[in-house]
Design a protein around this motif. Structure first.
Motif, PDB file in Angstrom:
ATOM      1  N   VAL A  43     -94.839  90.902  63.358  1.00 32.19           N
ATOM      2  CA  VAL A  43     -93.458  91.312  63.126  1.00 32.19           C
ATOM      3  C   VAL A  43     -92.751  91.391  64.469  1.00 32.19           C
ATOM      4  CG1 VAL A  43     -93.831  92.526  60.945  1.00 32.19           C
ATOM      5  CG2 VAL A  43     -93.995  93.780  63.098  1.00 32.19           C
ATOM      6  N   ALA A  44     -91.445  91.164  64.430  1.00 34.11           N
ATOM      7  CA  ALA A  44     -90.578  91.327  65.598  1.00 34.11           C
ATOM      8  C   ALA A  44     -89.690  92.531  65.316  1.00 34.11           C
ATOM      9  CB  ALA A  44     -89.743  90.070  65.812  1.00 34.11           C
ATOM     10  N   ARG A  45     -89.580  93.421  66.280  1.00 33.01           N
ATOM     11  CA  ARG A  45     -88.792  94.643  66.096  1.00 33.01           C
ATOM     12  C   ARG A  45     -87.742  94.757  67.195  1.00 33.01           C
ATOM     13  NH1 ARG A  45     -92.290  97.950  62.770  1.00 33.01           N
ATOM     14  NH2 ARG A  45     -94.445  97.291  63.028  1.00 33.01           N
ATOM     15  N   LYS A  67     -95.341  82.264  55.628  1.00 29.08           N
ATOM     16  CA  LYS A  67     -94.013  82.874  55.603  1.00 29.08           C
ATOM     17  C   LYS A  67     -93.522  83.081  57.025  1.00 29.08           C
ATOM     18  CE  LYS A  67     -94.513  84.034  51.135  1.00 29.08           C
ATOM     19  NZ  LYS A  67     -94.429  82.901  50.268  1.00 29.08           N
ATOM     20  N   LEU A  68     -92.279  82.697  57.275  1.00 31.15           N
ATOM     21  CA  LEU A  68     -91.601  83.016  58.526  1.00 31.15           C
ATOM     22  C   LEU A  68     -90.182  83.409  58.165  1.00 31.15           C
ATOM     23  CD1 LEU A  68     -91.340  83.175  61.619  1.00 31.15           C
ATOM     24  CD2 LEU A  68     -90.772  80.750  61.605  1.00 31.15           C
ATOM     25  N   TRP A  69     -89.814  84.633  58.523  1.00 28.05           N
ATOM     26  CA  TRP A  69     -88.485  85.147  58.181  1.00 28.05           C
ATOM     27  C   TRP A  69     -87.868  85.781  59.406  1.00 28.05           C
ATOM     28  CZ3 TRP A  69     -87.266  90.478  58.289  1.00 28.05           C
ATOM     29  CH2 TRP A  69     -85.968  90.777  57.868  1.00 28.05           C
ATOM     30  N   VAL A  70     -86.571  85.516  59.599  1.00 27.38           N
ATOM     31  CA  VAL A  70     -85.801  86.161  60.659  1.00 27.38           C
ATOM     32  C   VAL A  70     -84.537  86.740  60.024  1.00 27.38           C
ATOM     33  CG1 VAL A  70     -84.569  85.841  62.839  1.00 27.38           C
ATOM     34  CG2 VAL A  70     -86.709  84.605  62.432  1.00 27.38           C
ATOM     35  N   HIS A  71     -84.282  88.015  60.297  1.00 25.19           N
ATOM     36  CA  HIS A  71     -83.098  88.694  59.781  1.00 25.19           C
ATOM     37  C   HIS A  71     -81.845  87.962  60.265  1.00 25.19           C
ATOM     38  CE1 HIS A  71     -80.126  91.820  59.072  1.00 25.19           C
ATOM     39  NE2 HIS A  71     -81.037  92.474  58.340  1.00 25.19           N
ATOM     40  N   GLU A  72     -80.833  87.956  59.435  1.00 28.59           N
ATOM     41  CA  GLU A  72     -79.588  87.254  59.779  1.00 28.59           C
ATOM     42  C   GLU A  72     -79.028  87.681  61.134  1.00 28.59           C
ATOM     43  OE1 GLU A  72     -76.638  87.168  56.659  1.00 28.59           O
ATOM     44  OE2 GLU A  72     -78.181  86.786  55.141  1.00 28.59           O
ATOM     45  N   ARG A  73     -79.119  88.959  61.458  1.00 26.67           N
ATOM     46  CA  ARG A  73     -78.536  89.423  62.721  1.00 26.67           C
ATOM     47  C   ARG A  73     -79.315  88.926  63.939  1.00 26.67           C
ATOM     48  NH1 ARG A  73     -81.156  94.513  61.447  1.00 26.67           N
ATOM     49  NH2 ARG A  73     -82.401  95.210  63.221  1.00 26.67           N
ATOM     50  N   ALA A  74     -80.538  88.445  63.718  1.00 31.45           N
ATOM     51  CA  ALA A  74     -81.372  87.991  64.834  1.00 31.45           C
ATOM     52  C   ALA A  74     -81.480  86.470  64.914  1.00 31.45           C
ATOM     53  CB  ALA A  74     -82.767  88.605  64.715  1.00 31.45           C
ATOM     54  N   GLY A  76     -80.833  82.669  65.688  1.00 31.83           N
ATOM     55  CA  GLY A  76     -80.187  82.011  66.816  1.00 31.83           C
ATOM     56  C   GLY A  76     -80.431  82.693  68.154  1.00 31.83           C
ATOM     57  N   HIS A  77     -81.314  83.698  68.167  1.00 33.47           N
ATOM     58  CA  HIS A  77     -81.601  84.435  69.400  1.00 33.47           C
ATOM     59  C   HIS A  77     -83.042  84.248  69.864  1.00 33.47           C
ATOM     60  CE1 HIS A  77     -77.696  86.416  69.372  1.00 33.47           C
ATOM     61  NE2 HIS A  77     -77.868  86.588  68.063  1.00 33.47           N
ATOM     62  N   GLY A  78     -83.756  83.280  69.302  1.00 38.91           N
ATOM     63  CA  GLY A  78     -85.109  82.981  69.759  1.00 38.91           C
ATOM     64  C   GLY A  78     -86.220  83.762  69.094  1.00 38.91           C
ATOM     65  N   VAL A  79     -85.894  84.592  68.114  1.00 37.16           N
ATOM     66  CA  VAL A  79     -86.922  85.415  67.462  1.00 37.16           C
ATOM     67  C   VAL A  79     -87.924  84.545  66.707  1.00 37.16           C
ATOM     68  CG1 VAL A  79     -87.340  87.228  65.739  1.00 37.16           C
ATOM     69  CG2 VAL A  79     -85.408  87.425  67.335  1.00 37.16           C
ATOM     70  N   GLY A  80     -87.443  83.569  65.957  1.00 36.88           N
ATOM     71  CA  GLY A  80     -88.342  82.677  65.228  1.00 36.88           C
ATOM     72  C   GLY A  80     -89.263  81.920  66.163  1.00 36.88           C
ATOM     73  N   THR A  81     -88.717  81.457  67.273  1.00 34.85           N
ATOM     74  CA  THR A  81     -89.518  80.749  68.268  1.00 34.85           C
ATOM     75  C   THR A  81     -90.595  81.661  68.843  1.00 34.85           C
ATOM     76  OG1 THR A  81     -87.663  79.299  68.813  1.00 34.85           O
ATOM     77  CG2 THR A  81     -89.421  79.478  70.451  1.00 34.85           C
ATOM     78  N   LEU A  82     -90.232  82.909  69.154  1.00 33.57           N
ATOM     79  CA  LEU A  82     -91.216  83.861  69.672  1.00 33.57           C
ATOM     80  C   LEU A  82     -92.337  84.107  68.668  1.00 33.57           C
ATOM     81  CD1 LEU A  82     -88.912  86.522  71.378  1.00 33.57           C
ATOM     82  CD2 LEU A  82     -90.449  84.919  72.525  1.00 33.57           C
ATOM     83  N   LEU A  83     -91.977  84.296  67.397  1.00 31.40           N
ATOM     84  CA  LEU A  83     -92.987  84.545  66.369  1.00 31.40           C
ATOM     85  C   LEU A  83     -93.912  83.350  66.201  1.00 31.40           C
ATOM     86  CD1 LEU A  83     -90.710  86.320  63.763  1.00 31.40           C
ATOM     87  CD2 LEU A  83     -92.780  87.318  64.774  1.00 31.40           C
ATOM     88  N   LEU A  84     -93.341  82.166  66.095  1.00 31.05           N
ATOM     89  CA  LEU A  84     -94.164  80.974  65.884  1.00 31.05           C
ATOM     90  C   LEU A  84     -95.035  80.685  67.107  1.00 31.05           C
ATOM     91  CD1 LEU A  84     -94.790  78.940  63.701  1.00 31.05           C
ATOM     92  CD2 LEU A  84     -92.921  77.526  64.542  1.00 31.05           C
ATOM     93  N   SER A  85     -94.489  80.851  68.299  1.00 29.78           N
ATOM     94  CA  SER A  85     -95.278  80.644  69.521  1.00 29.78           C
ATOM     95  C   SER A  85     -96.435  81.629  69.603  1.00 29.78           C
ATOM     96  CB  SER A  85     -94.387  80.768  70.753  1.00 29.78           C
ATOM     97  OG  SER A  85     -93.440  79.731  70.788  1.00 29.78           O
ATOM     98  N   ALA A  86     -96.187  82.884  69.241  1.00 21.68           N
ATOM     99  CA  ALA A  86     -97.256  83.888  69.252  1.00 21.68           C
ATOM    100  C   ALA A  86     -98.353  83.527  68.256  1.00 21.68           C
ATOM    101  CB  ALA A  86     -96.683  85.274  68.952  1.00 21.68           C
ATOM    102  N   ALA A  87     -97.965  83.071  67.068  1.00 22.53           N
ATOM    103  CA  ALA A  87     -98.959  82.664  66.066  1.00 22.53           C
ATOM    104  C   ALA A  87     -99.774  81.470  66.566  1.00 22.53           C
ATOM    105  CB  ALA A  87     -98.270  82.326  64.752  1.00 22.53           C
TER     106      ALA A  87
END
Length: 140
Positions: A43-45, A67-74, A76-87
């Protein structure tokens, strides 16, 4: 045993489901070896709570992102990239050589392709009126 001696039951207990999963896993492992399946859960917090998450697993030297989900407010800010890279880093540390995932056409195919994933299959009409794309990436 004769097929006529068997009945189909849609009332499946957790124990029944575990029996099916164990049976299929034993069959598969007999052919291709131990799966070494382990979950990948991230999870990203931010200061307001969870802004994204990734659920998947590693098995047979592959990472599967379910499953990969990023909240609308996050977005375009690299959160999805961070999650996928960590995985992917976790998968590499477990000896995985490849990754796979699927996405509906209205979701994130361009995002995944930007990160090196390549299309290998398309399921037309799923869900009705749309397509599901299957992508893979080498982790080597």
């Amino acid at each position: 045993m004769v097929a006529g001696d068997v009945h189909i039951d849609d009332r499946v207990s957790p124990e029944d489901e575990a029996t099916v999963v164990r049976g299929l896993l034993a069959f598969n492992e007999n052919w291709i070896g131990p799966s070494n399946e382990k979950p990948v859960k991230l999870v990203a917090r931010d200061d307001q709570g969870i802004v994204g998450g990734l659920i998947g697993h590693t098995r047979w030297s592959w990472l599967y992102v379910a499953k990969l989900w990023v909240h609308e407010r996050a977005r375009g800010h690299g959160v999805g990239t961070l999650l996928l890279s960590a995985a992917e880093d976790i998968a590499r540390s477990r000896g995985c050589t490849d990754a796979s995932l699927d996405t509906f056409e209205y979701q994130a195919r361009p995002f995944y392709e930007k990160l090196g994933y390549e299309l290998f299959g398309t399921l037309d009409g799923y869900p009705p009126g749309y397509r599901q794309f299957y992508l893979r990436k080498s982790l080597r």
